[in-house]
Design a protein around this motif. Structure first.
Motif, mmCIF file in Angstrom:
data_model
loop_
_atom_site.group_PDB
_atom_site.id
_atom_site.type_symbol
_atom_site.label_atom_id
_atom_site.label_comp_id
_atom_site.label_asym_id
_atom_site.label_seq_id
_atom_site.Cartn_x
_atom_site.Cartn_y
_atom_site.Cartn_z
ATOM 1 N N ALA A 43 53.352 28.337 57.373
ATOM 2 C CA ALA A 43 53.133 27.164 56.511
ATOM 3 C C ALA A 43 53.717 27.429 55.133
ATOM 4 O O ALA A 43 53.553 28.509 54.572
ATOM 5 N N THR A 44 54.416 26.448 54.584
ATOM 6 C CA THR A 44 55.025 26.576 53.253
ATOM 7 C C THR A 44 54.193 25.766 52.260
ATOM 8 O O THR A 44 54.538 24.643 51.910
ATOM 9 N N LYS A 45 53.082 26.342 51.846
ATOM 10 C CA LYS A 45 52.199 25.652 50.912
ATOM 11 C C LYS A 45 52.833 25.588 49.524
ATOM 12 O O LYS A 45 53.292 26.591 49.003
ATOM 13 N N GLY A 46 52.834 24.411 48.949
ATOM 14 C CA GLY A 46 53.359 24.240 47.605
ATOM 15 C C GLY A 46 54.862 24.121 47.523
ATOM 16 O O GLY A 46 55.400 23.874 46.453
ATOM 17 N N ALA A 47 55.561 24.307 48.661
ATOM 18 C CA ALA A 47 57.026 24.215 48.641
ATOM 19 C C ALA A 47 57.439 22.763 48.853
ATOM 20 O O ALA A 47 57.044 22.126 49.829
ATOM 21 N N LEU A 48 58.234 22.234 47.945
ATOM 22 C CA LEU A 48 58.685 20.852 48.029
ATOM 23 C C LEU A 48 60.184 20.814 48.251
ATOM 24 O O LEU A 48 60.918 21.680 47.788
ATOM 25 N N THR A 49 60.638 19.802 48.977
ATOM 26 C CA THR A 49 62.064 19.637 49.199
ATOM 27 C C THR A 49 62.770 19.292 47.895
ATOM 28 O O THR A 49 62.198 18.629 47.025
ATOM 29 N N LYS A 50 63.991 19.746 47.759
ATOM 30 C CA LYS A 50 64.764 19.471 46.559
ATOM 31 C C LYS A 50 65.518 18.152 46.650
ATOM 32 O O LYS A 50 66.116 17.715 45.663
ATOM 33 N N SER A 51 65.502 17.527 47.825
ATOM 34 C CA SER A 51 66.202 16.254 47.996
ATOM 35 C C SER A 51 65.533 15.447 49.095
ATOM 36 O O SER A 51 64.841 15.994 49.952
ATOM 37 N N ILE A 52 65.736 14.144 49.039
ATOM 38 C CA ILE A 52 65.298 13.226 50.103
ATOM 39 C C ILE A 52 66.549 12.505 50.588
ATOM 40 O O ILE A 52 67.184 11.782 49.814
ATOM 41 N N THR A 53 66.896 12.708 51.856
ATOM 42 C CA THR A 53 68.208 12.306 52.350
ATOM 43 C C THR A 53 68.098 11.441 53.597
ATOM 44 O O THR A 53 67.205 11.629 54.425
ATOM 45 N N ALA A 54 69.040 10.512 53.729
ATOM 46 C CA ALA A 54 69.184 9.701 54.942
ATOM 47 C C ALA A 54 70.673 9.567 55.244
ATOM 48 O O ALA A 54 71.463 9.247 54.352
ATOM 49 N N PHE A 55 71.069 9.827 56.510
ATOM 50 C CA PHE A 55 72.472 9.760 56.934
ATOM 51 C C PHE A 55 72.611 8.858 58.154
ATOM 52 O O PHE A 55 71.686 8.701 58.941
ATOM 53 N N LYS A 56 73.794 8.293 58.292
ATOM 54 C CA LYS A 56 74.102 7.469 59.453
ATOM 55 C C LYS A 56 75.583 7.601 59.801
ATOM 56 O O LYS A 56 76.457 7.479 58.939
ATOM 57 N N SER A 57 75.856 7.873 61.077
ATOM 58 C CA SER A 57 77.235 7.914 61.576
ATOM 59 C C SER A 57 77.503 6.664 62.407
ATOM 60 O O SER A 57 76.615 6.165 63.103
ATOM 61 N N PHE A 58 78.727 6.148 62.333
ATOM 62 C CA PHE A 58 79.077 4.923 63.057
ATOM 63 C C PHE A 58 80.588 4.924 63.301
ATOM 64 O O PHE A 58 81.325 5.808 62.823
ATOM 65 N N SER A 59 81.030 3.962 64.040
ATOM 66 C CA SER A 59 82.463 3.839 64.311
ATOM 67 C C SER A 59 83.189 3.458 63.023
ATOM 68 O O SER A 59 82.569 2.932 62.086
ATOM 69 N N PRO A 60 84.492 3.725 62.909
ATOM 70 C CA PRO A 60 85.235 3.409 61.677
ATOM 71 C C PRO A 60 84.987 1.980 61.201
ATOM 72 O O PRO A 60 85.202 1.019 61.944
ATOM 73 N N THR A 61 84.494 1.844 59.967
ATOM 74 C CA THR A 61 84.082 0.552 59.432
ATOM 75 C C THR A 61 84.650 0.354 58.042
ATOM 76 O O THR A 61 84.605 1.264 57.201
ATOM 77 N N ASN A 62 85.143 -0.833 57.795
ATOM 78 C CA ASN A 62 85.669 -1.173 56.472
ATOM 79 C C ASN A 62 84.522 -1.254 55.468
ATOM 80 O O ASN A 62 83.406 -1.662 55.809
ATOM 81 N N ILE A 63 84.797 -0.896 54.230
ATOM 82 C CA ILE A 63 83.775 -0.880 53.198
ATOM 83 C C ILE A 63 83.120 -2.244 53.020
ATOM 84 O O ILE A 63 81.923 -2.355 52.698
ATOM 85 N N ASN A 64 83.855 -3.326 53.256
ATOM 86 C CA ASN A 64 83.302 -4.678 53.093
ATOM 87 C C ASN A 64 82.281 -5.031 54.167
ATOM 88 O O ASN A 64 81.553 -6.019 54.020
ATOM 89 N N HIS A 65 82.226 -4.239 55.242
ATOM 90 C CA HIS A 65 81.279 -4.507 56.322
ATOM 91 C C HIS A 65 80.200 -3.427 56.422
ATOM 92 O O HIS A 65 79.536 -3.311 57.447
ATOM 93 N N LEU A 66 80.017 -2.679 55.336
ATOM 94 C CA LEU A 66 79.045 -1.583 55.349
ATOM 95 C C LEU A 66 77.672 -1.968 54.801
ATOM 96 O O LEU A 66 76.768 -1.145 54.796
ATOM 97 N N GLN A 67 77.520 -3.203 54.349
ATOM 98 C CA GLN A 67 76.288 -3.566 53.661
ATOM 99 C C GLN A 67 75.050 -3.361 54.541
ATOM 100 O O GLN A 67 73.997 -2.952 54.056
ATOM 101 N N LYS A 68 75.175 -3.621 55.838
ATOM 102 C CA LYS A 68 74.025 -3.462 56.740
ATOM 103 C C LYS A 68 73.548 -2.018 56.755
ATOM 104 O O LYS A 68 72.339 -1.740 56.643
ATOM 105 N N TRP A 69 74.495 -1.079 56.865
ATOM 106 C CA TRP A 69 74.128 0.334 56.925
ATOM 107 C C TRP A 69 73.648 0.837 55.561
ATOM 108 O O TRP A 69 72.710 1.637 55.487
ATOM 109 N N ILE A 70 74.273 0.358 54.503
ATOM 110 C CA ILE A 70 73.840 0.757 53.160
ATOM 111 C C ILE A 70 72.406 0.284 52.900
ATOM 112 O O ILE A 70 71.574 1.026 52.370
ATOM 113 N N SER A 71 72.102 -0.950 53.291
ATOM 114 C CA SER A 71 70.753 -1.498 53.101
ATOM 115 C C SER A 71 69.723 -0.698 53.889
ATOM 116 O O SER A 71 68.623 -0.418 53.393
ATOM 117 N N LEU A 72 70.084 -0.324 55.111
ATOM 118 C CA LEU A 72 69.173 0.450 55.959
ATOM 119 C C LEU A 72 68.862 1.815 55.325
ATOM 120 O O LEU A 72 67.699 2.222 55.234
#
Length: 238
Positions: A43-72
């Motif tokens: 058990a790591t008592k008192g140890a906190l993560t240095k970051s909170i991260t979320a990642f998503k991989s998908f098929s090649p997508t244009n930046i103009n069609h990324l809003q759905k994934w960015i919102s998620l």
């Protein structure tokens, strides 16, 4: 040439690894190739993560069609940051945007950018939260668009740079203040009466001390007189 862990497990025996690495390292590599780890979980008592991260991989997508994934991703990170801030009394300063894109020749390249993390700890209702996240999504999209025009294949948001907020709940002064207030309210003693009672008690203590002093002086004087009388009698007898 195969260089990953599965190829080691497939083509190399424990004896081959022992000859090349020695017995201790060979056993560690042998187990690691098969997902074996005998070390107990601690058990790591008192140890906190240095970051909170979320990642998503998908098929090649244009930046103009990324809003759905960015919102998620933005909603996920913000929700976890709110939980973390309530639990650990801290809040991130920065959001790191990590993205991977594919060049025309098929080469995959990673890059990143940093923007301020939105202040969402004090939102009053869900409408405020949704409005803040919406602006956050727009800022992320504009940041990526300003840096990359290629097809995006992987996107991640990372909350970093946590600042701890001061808390007065554990201060000694607040403890005594709370205790005094609680005692006064529970006893329901008027301040004026409390002051009179304290003064009366102090007067009683003072009178008692003076009486004790007088008694001690009287006893001391009586003993001295008794000793003098005894001396006189002895002298007369001689």
């Amino acid at each position: 040439t195969e260089t990953n862990m599965s190829s080691i497990a497939k083509y190399l025996s424990i004896s081959d690894l022992t000859k090349a690495l020695g017995s201790q390292s060979a056993r560690m590599v042998w187990d690691a190739c098969r997902g074996i780890d005998e070390e107990p979980v601690k058990a790591t008592k008192g140890a906190l993560t240095k970051s909170i991260t979320a990642f998503k991989s998908f098929s090649p997508t244009n930046i103009n069609h990324l809003q759905k994934w960015i919102s998620l991703l933005a909603s996920d990170v913000c929700s976890r940051v709110i939980i973390d801030s309530k639990r650990n009394n801290r809040f991130p300063k920065t959001c790191t945007i990590q993205y991977y894109y594919v060049k025309q020749e098929g080469k995959r390249i990673g890059s990143s950018a940093r923007i301020p993390f939105p202040t969402i700890s004090n939102y009053k209702n869900n409408h405020d939260k949704e409005e803040i996240i919406s602006k956050f999504v727009q800022q992320i999209q504009e940041t990526i668009k300003g840096k990359c025009q290629e097809q995006i294949v992987r996107l991640g948001l990372c909350a970093v740079g946590f600042i701890y907020q001061a808390s007065t709940s554990g201060q000694i002064s607040s403890f005594f203040q709370a205790s005094t207030t609680s005692m006064a309210s529970s006893l329901q003693i008027p301040k004026q009466k409390l002051k009179v009672d304290i003064c009366t008690n102090l007067k009683d203590v003072e009178d008692s001390a003076q009486n004790n002093l007088q008694n001690n002086l009287q006893c001391s004087t009586k003993k001295q007189n008794d000793h003098k009388r005894s001396g006189v009698k002895v002298q007369d007898n001689l």
